[in-house]
Design a protein around this motif. Sequence first.
Motif, PDB file in Angstrom:
ATOM      1  N   GLU A  48       0.807  -1.215   0.000  1.00  0.00           N
ATOM      2  CA  GLU A  48       0.000   0.000   0.000  1.00  0.00           C
ATOM      3  C   GLU A  48       0.847   1.275   0.000  1.00  0.00           C
ATOM      4  OE1 GLU A  48      -3.273   0.051   2.784  1.00  0.00           O
ATOM      5  OE2 GLU A  48      -3.560  -2.104   2.557  1.00  0.00           O
ATOM      6  N   LEU A  49       2.154   1.145   0.225  1.00  0.00           N
ATOM      7  CA  LEU A  49       3.020   2.314   0.138  1.00  0.00           C
ATOM      8  C   LEU A  49       3.160   2.700  -1.329  1.00  0.00           C
ATOM      9  CD1 LEU A  49       5.934   1.457   2.624  1.00  0.00           C
ATOM     10  CD2 LEU A  49       3.907   2.845   3.040  1.00  0.00           C
ATOM     11  N   THR A  50       3.083   3.986  -1.609  1.00  0.00           N
ATOM     12  CA  THR A  50       3.197   4.449  -2.990  1.00  0.00           C
ATOM     13  C   THR A  50       4.667   4.508  -3.405  1.00  0.00           C
ATOM     14  OG1 THR A  50       3.378   6.788  -2.415  1.00  0.00           O
ATOM     15  CG2 THR A  50       1.140   5.892  -2.675  1.00  0.00           C
ATOM     16  N   ASP A  51       4.897   4.539  -4.705  1.00  0.00           N
ATOM     17  CA  ASP A  51       6.263   4.685  -5.199  1.00  0.00           C
ATOM     18  C   ASP A  51       6.878   5.987  -4.698  1.00  0.00           C
ATOM     19  OD1 ASP A  51       6.164   2.262  -6.553  1.00  0.00           O
ATOM     20  OD2 ASP A  51       5.511   3.177  -8.433  1.00  0.00           O
ATOM     21  N   ASP A  52       6.087   7.047  -4.645  1.00  0.00           N
ATOM     22  CA  ASP A  52       6.587   8.329  -4.130  1.00  0.00           C
ATOM     23  C   ASP A  52       7.009   8.208  -2.670  1.00  0.00           C
ATOM     24  OD1 ASP A  52       6.275   9.670  -6.528  1.00  0.00           O
ATOM     25  OD2 ASP A  52       4.331  10.523  -5.999  1.00  0.00           O
ATOM     26  N   GLY A  59      16.163   5.134   2.197  1.00  0.00           N
ATOM     27  CA  GLY A  59      16.990   4.316   3.077  1.00  0.00           C
ATOM     28  C   GLY A  59      16.870   4.634   4.549  1.00  0.00           C
ATOM     29  N   SER A  60      15.918   5.464   4.937  1.00  0.00           N
ATOM     30  CA  SER A  60      15.764   5.844   6.334  1.00  0.00           C
ATOM     31  C   SER A  60      14.768   4.917   7.036  1.00  0.00           C
ATOM     32  CB  SER A  60      15.267   7.292   6.435  1.00  0.00           C
ATOM     33  OG  SER A  60      14.832   7.576   7.743  1.00  0.00           O
ATOM     34  N   ARG A  61      15.252   4.209   8.045  1.00  0.00           N
ATOM     35  CA  ARG A  61      14.399   3.319   8.837  1.00  0.00           C
ATOM     36  C   ARG A  61      13.267   4.122   9.477  1.00  0.00           C
ATOM     37  NH1 ARG A  61      18.128   1.160  11.466  1.00  0.00           N
ATOM     38  NH2 ARG A  61      18.174  -0.874  10.468  1.00  0.00           N
ATOM     39  N   GLU A  62      13.605   5.307   9.989  1.00  0.00           N
ATOM     40  CA  GLU A  62      12.613   6.152  10.658  1.00  0.00           C
ATOM     41  C   GLU A  62      11.487   6.555   9.703  1.00  0.00           C
ATOM     42  OE1 GLU A  62      12.585  10.495  12.783  1.00  0.00           O
ATOM     43  OE2 GLU A  62      14.296   9.188  13.177  1.00  0.00           O
ATOM     44  N   LYS A  63      11.852   6.951   8.489  1.00  0.00           N
ATOM     45  CA  LYS A  63      10.834   7.340   7.511  1.00  0.00           C
ATOM     46  C   LYS A  63       9.964   6.148   7.118  1.00  0.00           C
ATOM     47  CE  LYS A  63      13.333  11.191   5.399  1.00  0.00           C
ATOM     48  NZ  LYS A  63      13.959  11.690   4.146  1.00  0.00           N
ATOM     49  N   ILE A  68       4.736   3.396   7.370  1.00  0.00           N
ATOM     50  CA  ILE A  68       3.979   2.188   7.740  1.00  0.00           C
ATOM     51  C   ILE A  68       2.911   2.562   8.764  1.00  0.00           C
ATOM     52  CG2 ILE A  68       4.119  -0.060   8.892  1.00  0.00           C
ATOM     53  CD1 ILE A  68       6.944  -0.322   7.607  1.00  0.00           C
ATOM     54  N   GLN A  69       3.290   3.355   9.758  1.00  0.00           N
ATOM     55  CA  GLN A  69       2.324   3.797  10.770  1.00  0.00           C
ATOM     56  C   GLN A  69       1.151   4.518  10.112  1.00  0.00           C
ATOM     57  OE1 GLN A  69       5.617   5.629  13.433  1.00  0.00           O
ATOM     58  NE2 GLN A  69       3.736   5.683  14.629  1.00  0.00           N
ATOM     59  N   LYS A  70       1.474   5.487   9.271  1.00  0.00           N
ATOM     60  CA  LYS A  70       0.450   6.320   8.652  1.00  0.00           C
ATOM     61  C   LYS A  70      -0.433   5.508   7.704  1.00  0.00           C
ATOM     62  CE  LYS A  70      -0.013  10.457   5.797  1.00  0.00           C
ATOM     63  NZ  LYS A  70       0.703  11.517   5.093  1.00  0.00           N
ATOM     64  N   THR A  71       0.185   4.694   6.862  1.00  0.00           N
ATOM     65  CA  THR A  71      -0.551   3.975   5.825  1.00  0.00           C
ATOM     66  C   THR A  71      -1.376   2.825   6.387  1.00  0.00           C
ATOM     67  OG1 THR A  71       1.175   4.558   4.230  1.00  0.00           O
ATOM     68  CG2 THR A  71      -0.305   2.750   3.620  1.00  0.00           C
ATOM     69  N   TYR A  72      -0.800   2.114   7.358  1.00  0.00           N
ATOM     70  CA  TYR A  72      -1.477   0.924   7.886  1.00  0.00           C
ATOM     71  C   TYR A  72      -2.157   1.150   9.225  1.00  0.00           C
ATOM     72  CZ  TYR A  72       0.709  -1.635   4.099  1.00  0.00           C
ATOM     73  OH  TYR A  72       1.079  -2.072   2.856  1.00  0.00           O
ATOM     74  N   GLY A  73      -2.000   2.344   9.806  1.00  0.00           N
ATOM     75  CA  GLY A  73      -2.661   2.661  11.063  1.00  0.00           C
ATOM     76  C   GLY A  73      -2.174   1.838  12.242  1.00  0.00           C
ATOM     77  N   VAL A  74      -0.862   1.547  12.271  1.00  0.00           N
ATOM     78  CA  VAL A  74      -0.298   0.777  13.386  1.00  0.00           C
ATOM     79  C   VAL A  74       0.514   1.706  14.282  1.00  0.00           C
ATOM     80  CG1 VAL A  74      -0.247  -1.364  12.056  1.00  0.00           C
ATOM     81  CG2 VAL A  74       1.770   0.105  12.089  1.00  0.00           C
ATOM     82  N   LYS A  75       0.774   1.252  15.499  1.00  0.00           N
ATOM     83  CA  LYS A  75       1.586   2.015  16.440  1.00  0.00           C
ATOM     84  C   LYS A  75       3.059   1.934  16.034  1.00  0.00           C
ATOM     85  CE  LYS A  75      -1.497   1.533  20.343  1.00  0.00           C
ATOM     86  NZ  LYS A  75      -1.646   1.167  21.744  1.00  0.00           N
TER      87      LYS A  75
END
Length: 96
Positions: A48-52, A59-63, A68-75
């Motif tokens: 569900e993550l877009t190419d953009d 390469g940023s783990r934080e990003k 993932i949090q925003k797109t999938y609604g997880v903590k």
Amino acid sequence: MDKYSANPNSDYEEKNLNQDGQDKPSLGDKVSGNWKIFKGEIKRQWGELTDDQIDQIEGSREKLCGYIQKTYGVKKEEAVSQVENFEKRHNQSFLN
């Protein structure tokens, strides 16, 4: 070319050279190269993550965790766990 150089903090410090005496790629270079390889794997894992979004992660783990949090609604903890498990499955840490 000598592979050792004087260092004020120690007697000698080994330089990061390959067999040809050239500088080895830095961790940042390796992360960047691995990132290009694993973009497709990330897309397969989190479809569900877009190419953009994937391009913006760079390469940023934080990003990646944030998207993932925003797109999938997880903590945050769940997103971090997913990324850590993903890296373990690929025997690679490619994010910085």
